[in-house]
Design an enzyme around this catalytic site. Structure first.
Site, PDB file in Angstrom:
ATOM      1  CB  CYS A  68      -0.978  -0.018   1.184  1.00 58.94           C
ATOM      2  SG  CYS A  68      -0.259   0.184   2.822  1.00 58.94           S
ATOM      3  CG  HIS A 101      15.292 -12.715  14.862  1.00 60.35           C
ATOM      4  ND1 HIS A 101      15.923 -11.658  15.477  1.00 60.35           N
ATOM      5  CD2 HIS A 101      16.287 -13.522  14.413  1.00 60.35           C
ATOM      6  CE1 HIS A 101      17.236 -11.817  15.396  1.00 60.35           C
ATOM      7  NE2 HIS A 101      17.475 -12.943  14.751  1.00 60.35           N
TER       8      HIS A 101
END
Length: 153
Positions: A68, A101
């Site tokens: 976006c 992670h």
């Protein structure tokens, strides 16, 4: 993991999405990139396309890319779908860390904030990175527990 990447954008990310898809299809011919909309630069609502991409990512155990203007709105909307871990990334380091992670299954870009070449590099890093597991798995489990405890609304 499914070898399909579902891609979506709103009107602000439409042109960026098309250019990014062209480059990714060239660099990763073995990956099926599925464009789930939008179809043009007419004003539209990014939550609709975040939902489409996120639902496919969860249902197909796949990955997704959302775009976006800022990358923020599509990430917020996608993260409302249980099982989605979407992150707005801004370079290859943030993309790599989001996967390593946080085991992201959707990455989001701001078409108004980064250059196409940077997004291509970030996608390349993200697509090639594996989740590190170990101590990070405990945190993913905690996020999943929060999803179950509070829902995503």
């Amino acid at each position: 993991m499914n070898n399909t990447v579902y891609v979506g954008s709103d009107h602000a990310g439409f042109a960026f999405k098309k250019a990014l898809l062209k480059e990714l299809q060239f660099r990763f011919p073995s990956i099926a990139f599925q464009d789930l909309g939008c179809e043009d630069e007419q004003s539209c609502d990014y939550p609709d396309f975040s939902e489409k991409v996120a639902n496919q990512v969860v249902a197909q155990q796949a990955r997704g890319i959302m775009i976006c203007g800022s990358g923020i709105g599509v990430a917020i909307a996608a993260n409302k779908i249980p099982g989605i871990r979407a992150a707005t990334v801004w370079d290859s380091v943030s993309a790599t860390l989001s996967k390593e992670h946080n085991n992201t299954n959707v990455i989001c870009f701001g078409a108004r904030l980064i250059k196409l070449e940077v997004a291509v590099g970030a996608c390349e890093a993200w697509l090639k990175t594996e989740f590190a597991g170990g101590r990070h798995q405990k945190r993913i489990d905690q996020i999943t527990a929060l999803e179950k405890k509070y829902g995503t609304s």
